[in-house]
Motif scaffolding. Structure first.
Motif, PDB file in Angstrom:
ATOM      1  N   GLY A  99       0.819  -1.206   0.000  1.00 56.63           N
ATOM      2  CA  GLY A  99       0.000   0.000   0.000  1.00 56.63           C
ATOM      3  C   GLY A  99       0.849   1.250   0.000  1.00 56.63           C
ATOM      4  N   TYR A 100       1.905   1.243   0.775  1.00 58.04           N
ATOM      5  CA  TYR A 100       2.799   2.394   0.819  1.00 58.04           C
ATOM      6  C   TYR A 100       3.459   2.599  -0.543  1.00 58.04           C
ATOM      7  N   GLU A 101       3.942   1.522  -1.142  1.00 58.64           N
ATOM      8  CA  GLU A 101       4.612   1.623  -2.447  1.00 58.64           C
ATOM      9  C   GLU A 101       3.644   2.145  -3.512  1.00 58.64           C
ATOM     10  N   GLU A 102       2.399   1.687  -3.452  1.00 57.40           N
ATOM     11  CA  GLU A 102       1.391   2.171  -4.409  1.00 57.40           C
ATOM     12  C   GLU A 102       1.146   3.667  -4.221  1.00 57.40           C
ATOM     13  N   LEU A 103       1.041   4.088  -2.958  1.00 58.26           N
ATOM     14  CA  LEU A 103       0.833   5.510  -2.675  1.00 58.26           C
ATOM     15  C   LEU A 103       1.996   6.340  -3.183  1.00 58.26           C
ATOM     16  N   LEU A 104       3.198   5.888  -2.928  1.00 54.21           N
ATOM     17  CA  LEU A 104       4.387   6.614  -3.376  1.00 54.21           C
ATOM     18  C   LEU A 104       4.418   6.719  -4.900  1.00 54.21           C
ATOM     19  N   ALA A 105       4.103   5.608  -5.587  1.00 52.22           N
ATOM     20  CA  ALA A 105       4.111   5.612  -7.053  1.00 52.22           C
ATOM     21  C   ALA A 105       3.073   6.579  -7.597  1.00 52.22           C
ATOM     22  N   ARG A 106       1.879   6.586  -7.004  1.00 52.04           N
ATOM     23  CA  ARG A 106       0.827   7.488  -7.487  1.00 52.04           C
ATOM     24  C   ARG A 106       1.191   8.953  -7.233  1.00 52.04           C
ATOM     25  N   ALA A 107       1.726   9.230  -6.046  1.00 51.50           N
ATOM     26  CA  ALA A 107       2.104  10.606  -5.717  1.00 51.50           C
ATOM     27  C   ALA A 107       3.211  11.107  -6.641  1.00 51.50           C
ATOM     28  N   GLU A 108       4.174  10.261  -6.929  1.00 54.78           N
ATOM     29  CA  GLU A 108       5.261  10.651  -7.839  1.00 54.78           C
ATOM     30  C   GLU A 108       4.726  10.894  -9.243  1.00 54.78           C
ATOM     31  N   ALA A 109       3.807  10.031  -9.700  1.00 54.62           N
ATOM     32  CA  ALA A 109       3.228  10.198 -11.037  1.00 54.62           C
ATOM     33  C   ALA A 109       2.465  11.512 -11.141  1.00 54.62           C
ATOM     34  N   ILE A 110       1.703  11.837 -10.103  1.00 58.09           N
ATOM     35  CA  ILE A 110       0.923  13.080 -10.143  1.00 58.09           C
ATOM     36  C   ILE A 110       1.848  14.291 -10.073  1.00 58.09           C
ATOM     37  N   TYR A 111       2.924  14.175  -9.316  1.00 61.34           N
ATOM     38  CA  TYR A 111       3.907  15.262  -9.285  1.00 61.34           C
ATOM     39  C   TYR A 111       4.470  15.494 -10.698  1.00 61.34           C
ATOM     40  N   GLU A 112       4.812  14.410 -11.383  1.00 65.44           N
ATOM     41  CA  GLU A 112       5.323  14.541 -12.754  1.00 65.44           C
ATOM     42  C   GLU A 112       4.255  15.111 -13.683  1.00 65.44           C
ATOM     43  N   ASP A 113       3.009  14.653 -13.536  1.00 65.96           N
ATOM     44  CA  ASP A 113       1.908  15.192 -14.339  1.00 65.96           C
ATOM     45  C   ASP A 113       1.785  16.705 -14.134  1.00 65.96           C
ATOM     46  N   HIS A 114       1.893  17.125 -12.879  1.00 66.33           N
ATOM     47  CA  HIS A 114       1.771  18.548 -12.551  1.00 66.33           C
ATOM     48  C   HIS A 114       2.893  19.356 -13.209  1.00 66.33           C
ATOM     49  N   GLN A 115       4.105  18.829 -13.151  1.00 67.44           N
ATOM     50  CA  GLN A 115       5.227  19.523 -13.784  1.00 67.44           C
ATOM     51  C   GLN A 115       5.028  19.634 -15.295  1.00 67.44           C
ATOM     52  N   ARG A 116       4.505  18.585 -15.898  1.00 69.70           N
ATOM     53  CA  ARG A 116       4.279  18.607 -17.351  1.00 69.70           C
ATOM     54  C   ARG A 116       3.205  19.624 -17.726  1.00 69.70           C
ATOM     55  N   ILE A 117       2.147  19.718 -16.924  1.00 71.64           N
ATOM     56  CA  ILE A 117       1.108  20.715 -17.201  1.00 71.64           C
ATOM     57  C   ILE A 117       1.685  22.119 -17.068  1.00 71.64           C
ATOM     58  N   LEU A 118       2.500  22.338 -16.030  1.00 72.03           N
ATOM     59  CA  LEU A 118       3.122  23.647 -15.854  1.00 72.03           C
ATOM     60  C   LEU A 118       4.014  23.998 -17.040  1.00 72.03           C
ATOM     61  N   ASN A 119       4.569  22.967 -17.679  1.00 68.51           N
ATOM     62  CA  ASN A 119       5.435  23.179 -18.839  1.00 68.51           C
ATOM     63  C   ASN A 119       4.687  23.156 -20.161  1.00 68.51           C
ATOM     64  N   GLY A 120       3.350  23.166 -20.086  1.00 67.87           N
ATOM     65  CA  GLY A 120       2.548  23.332 -21.293  1.00 67.87           C
ATOM     66  C   GLY A 120       1.967  22.081 -21.905  1.00 67.87           C
ATOM     67  N   GLU A 121       2.002  20.943 -21.201  1.00 68.66           N
ATOM     68  CA  GLU A 121       1.409  19.744 -21.797  1.00 68.66           C
ATOM     69  C   GLU A 121      -0.095  19.952 -21.999  1.00 68.66           C
ATOM     70  N   HIS A 122      -0.561  19.589 -23.177  1.00 68.22           N
ATOM     71  CA  HIS A 122      -1.980  19.723 -23.519  1.00 68.22           C
ATOM     72  C   HIS A 122      -2.709  18.442 -23.128  1.00 68.22           C
ATOM     73  N   VAL A 123      -3.937  18.603 -22.629  1.00 70.53           N
ATOM     74  CA  VAL A 123      -4.780  17.476 -22.249  1.00 70.53           C
ATOM     75  C   VAL A 123      -6.142  17.659 -22.902  1.00 70.53           C
ATOM     76  N   SER A 124      -6.660  16.601 -23.504  1.00 67.90           N
ATOM     77  CA  SER A 124      -7.972  16.648 -24.146  1.00 67.90           C
ATOM     78  C   SER A 124      -8.813  15.495 -23.631  1.00 67.90           C
ATOM     79  N   GLY A 125     -10.024  15.384 -24.155  1.00 67.52           N
ATOM     80  CA  GLY A 125     -10.915  14.292 -23.766  1.00 67.52           C
ATOM     81  C   GLY A 125     -11.958  14.749 -22.767  1.00 67.52           C
ATOM     82  N   PRO A 126     -12.989  13.922 -22.553  1.00 67.04           N
ATOM     83  CA  PRO A 126     -14.104  14.322 -21.680  1.00 67.04           C
ATOM     84  C   PRO A 126     -13.695  14.591 -20.234  1.00 67.04           C
ATOM     85  N   ALA A 127     -12.621  13.968 -19.760  1.00 66.53           N
ATOM     86  CA  ALA A 127     -12.202  14.158 -18.374  1.00 66.53           C
ATOM     87  C   ALA A 127     -10.998  15.092 -18.250  1.00 66.53           C
TER      88      ALA A 127
END
Length: 197
Positions: free
Chosen positions: A27-55
């Motif tokens: 459970g801890y490893e899963e939490l760490l992996a998800r938190a790291e992924a979202i941190y990377e997602d956030h950095q990519r959005i700040l750097n201009g990554e485009h996101v499309s789709g209904p969600a």
């Protein structure tokens, strides 16, 4: 990126000790992996990554809110389980798309299903309202389109298989068009500056 999560603390003794809790460790490893992924997602959005789709809008909201988990100290299994259930961490990157998971609207799940653990990838439907597509997903879609075109060029392909590939190809090309159509225009002042240069 890893240093952003340096304050995470293991909620159980290290794996391998007699009193280590293997399930808690996972459970801890899963939490760490998800938190790291979202941190990377956030950095990519700040750097201009485009996101499309209904969600897409929900994806951006969750990523912005999920960035708060960076550096959080986690010391108990209860904290781990609570955070794993947090809506802002329910983002799953799959092949060709990203699932911004919400159980009641997930096309891969029966709303009465007791399993709330995330998407059932084998039953994923391209019509699902939980889908978002990042520029990374679109890069994968482009690669898949190339492979489908190679497959269509193979001699002696049975007609039913050819038709199936053509349907998939058309769907992927429509995805590319929708992603590009949803891309925001650059600000007017930047366009003017570019024209002067």
């Amino acid at each position: 990126m890893a240093e952003a999560f340096g304050q995470f603390q293991y909620p159980t003794p290290p794996l391998g000790l007699a009193d280590a809790g293997f399930r808690e460790e996972l459970g801890y490893e899963e939490l760490l992996a998800r938190a790291e992924a979202i941190y990377e997602d956030h950095q990519r959005i700040l750097n201009g990554e485009h996101v499309s789709g209904p969600a897409a809008a929900t994806y951006r909201e969750r990523v912005a809110a999920g960035a708060q988990f960076a550096g959080m100290a986690i010391t108990t299994t209860t904290q781990v389980n609570h955070l794993l259930a947090n809506d802002n961490l329910q983002i799953y990157h799959g092949e060709l798309l990203t699932c911004v998971y919400r159980h009641p609207t997930a096309a891969c799940r029966d709303p009465r299903d007791a399993d709330l653990s995330g998407p059932a990838w084998p039953r994923c439907r391209l019509t699902c309202v939980n889908i978002a597509r990042t520029d990374r997903d679109i890069h994968e879609v482009n690669g898949h389109i190339h492979q489908l075109r190679v497959d269509l060029g193979m001699p002696g392909m049975p007609e039913p298989l050819q038709q199936s590939i053509e349907i998939n190809l058309a769907e992927h090309e429509r995805t590319l068009d929708e992603h590009d159509a949803a891309r925001p225009e650059p600000p007017v002042q930047e366009q003017h500056r570019d024209q002067q240069l």
